[in-house]
Design a protein around this motif. Structure first.
Motif, PDB file in Angstrom:
ATOM      1  N   THR A 168      40.957  56.442   1.871  1.00 51.91           N
ATOM      2  CA  THR A 168      41.113  55.420   0.831  1.00 51.91           C
ATOM      3  C   THR A 168      39.821  54.661   0.537  1.00 51.91           C
ATOM      4  O   THR A 168      39.829  53.736  -0.270  1.00 51.91           O
ATOM      5  CB  THR A 168      42.207  54.396   1.206  1.00 51.91           C
ATOM      6  N   ARG A 169      38.719  55.051   1.208  1.00 52.61           N
ATOM      7  CA  ARG A 169      37.456  54.327   1.004  1.00 52.61           C
ATOM      8  C   ARG A 169      36.271  55.284   0.976  1.00 52.61           C
ATOM      9  O   ARG A 169      36.119  56.130   1.856  1.00 52.61           O
ATOM     10  CB  ARG A 169      37.222  53.296   2.114  1.00 52.61           C
TER      11      ARG A 169
ATOM     12  N   GLN B 215      45.190  55.869  -5.509  1.00 54.02           N
ATOM     13  CA  GLN B 215      45.359  55.348  -4.162  1.00 54.02           C
ATOM     14  C   GLN B 215      44.427  55.993  -3.142  1.00 54.02           C
ATOM     15  O   GLN B 215      44.152  55.399  -2.104  1.00 54.02           O
ATOM     16  CB  GLN B 215      46.817  55.528  -3.707  1.00 54.02           C
ATOM     17  N   THR B 216      43.965  57.208  -3.420  1.00 52.36           N
ATOM     18  CA  THR B 216      43.152  57.919  -2.434  1.00 52.36           C
ATOM     19  C   THR B 216      41.802  58.323  -3.019  1.00 52.36           C
ATOM     20  O   THR B 216      41.633  58.382  -4.247  1.00 52.36           O
ATOM     21  CB  THR B 216      43.860  59.197  -1.938  1.00 52.36           C
TER      22      THR B 216
ATOM     23  N   ASP C  34      33.477  48.273   6.466  1.00 55.57           N
ATOM     24  CA  ASP C  34      33.762  49.662   6.103  1.00 55.57           C
ATOM     25  C   ASP C  34      32.808  50.625   6.804  1.00 55.57           C
ATOM     26  O   ASP C  34      33.227  51.661   7.320  1.00 55.57           O
ATOM     27  CB  ASP C  34      33.671  49.866   4.586  1.00 55.57           C
TER      28      ASP C  34
ATOM     29  N   VAL D  40      37.488  51.757  -3.031  1.00 54.90           N
ATOM     30  CA  VAL D  40      37.945  51.038  -1.845  1.00 54.90           C
ATOM     31  C   VAL D  40      39.395  50.610  -2.040  1.00 54.90           C
ATOM     32  O   VAL D  40      39.692  49.703  -2.820  1.00 54.90           O
ATOM     33  CB  VAL D  40      37.060  49.795  -1.564  1.00 54.90           C
ATOM     34  N   ARG D  41      40.276  51.337  -1.351  1.00 56.14           N
ATOM     35  CA  ARG D  41      41.712  50.993  -1.325  1.00 56.14           C
ATOM     36  C   ARG D  41      42.286  50.721  -2.726  1.00 56.14           C
ATOM     37  O   ARG D  41      42.876  49.671  -2.977  1.00 56.14           O
ATOM     38  CB  ARG D  41      41.945  49.810  -0.408  1.00 56.14           C
ATOM     39  N   GLY D  42      42.085  51.681  -3.609  1.00 55.28           N
ATOM     40  CA  GLY D  42      42.628  51.571  -4.956  1.00 55.28           C
ATOM     41  C   GLY D  42      41.744  50.857  -5.954  1.00 55.28           C
ATOM     42  O   GLY D  42      42.042  50.859  -7.151  1.00 55.28           O
TER      43      GLY D  42
END
Length: 188
Positions: free
Chosen positions: A85-86, A16-17, A133, A37-39
């Motif tokens: 998260t990105r 997740q991170t 992003d 990117v976000r998982g």
């Protein structure tokens, strides 16, 4: 070391991170590079020779700027952190000397000026997501180079862009005011 294909088969789906992703990368050495990117773990394709010529042109031109003389760098494939998260890896990314020095202390950096070269495997939605992003991370300028069209799209926000081609002069102002050239020279 895992091949890219083997690494793709073993990609976790529960991360997740960025921290979790980077821990996984350290525990599973592999070829190639990835964005997170976000998982989602996104494979970065290797640069093609034609793309390398673009990179070479831009980095050599950058070497004539005041920013370069001050110790700043235009670096290929360097991590640029958006948030927890990105993490993106632009084809080229501008980092100031202060940012470069801060990495010695483990501080994650965000580029103010990423340059992407459109690859055959990218979709329009991917491009828009990357641009968003970069601006979410504080970028002031984003260039998207489209080799097949011999154009460069300059984004000053996620929603504002202008296409440059042919005899148009493109500039990296306000980030690097003396980094400019005629678009046709890039594709000569």
């Amino acid at each position: 070391m895992l091949s890219t294909l083997e690494a793709l088969r073993t990609l976790p789906t529960t991360l997740q991170t960025v921290d979790e992703f980077e821990q996984w990368e350290q525990q599973h050495p592999h070829e190639g590079s990835y964005e997170f990117v976000r998982g989602r773990i996104i494979e970065k394709n290797d640069m093609k020779q034609a793309e390398y010529l673009i990179l070479k042109f831009l980095t050599r031109l950058f070497a004539a700027t005041a920013a370069y003389q001050a110790g700043d760098e235009l670096t290929p494939e360097m991590d640029s952190y958006v948030d927890n998260t990105r993490k993106r890896r632009p084809d080229l990314a501008y980092f100031s000397l202060a940012q470069i020095r801060a990495t010695a202390n483990g501080e994650r950096q965000r580029t103010l000026f990423p340059i992407e070269i459109l690859s055959d495997s990218e979709f329009y939605e991917d491009v828009l997501e990357k641009i968003q992003d970069y601006f979410d991370a504080g970028a002031r300028l984003v260039w998207y180079v489209i080799p097949k069209q011999k154009k460069i799209y300059v984004y000053t926000s996620p929603d504002e862009s202008k296409a440059f081609k042919g005899s148009d002069v493109i500039s990296a102002a306000p980030v690097i005011p003396d980094f400019q050239f005629t678009v046709a020279d890039l594709f000569a």
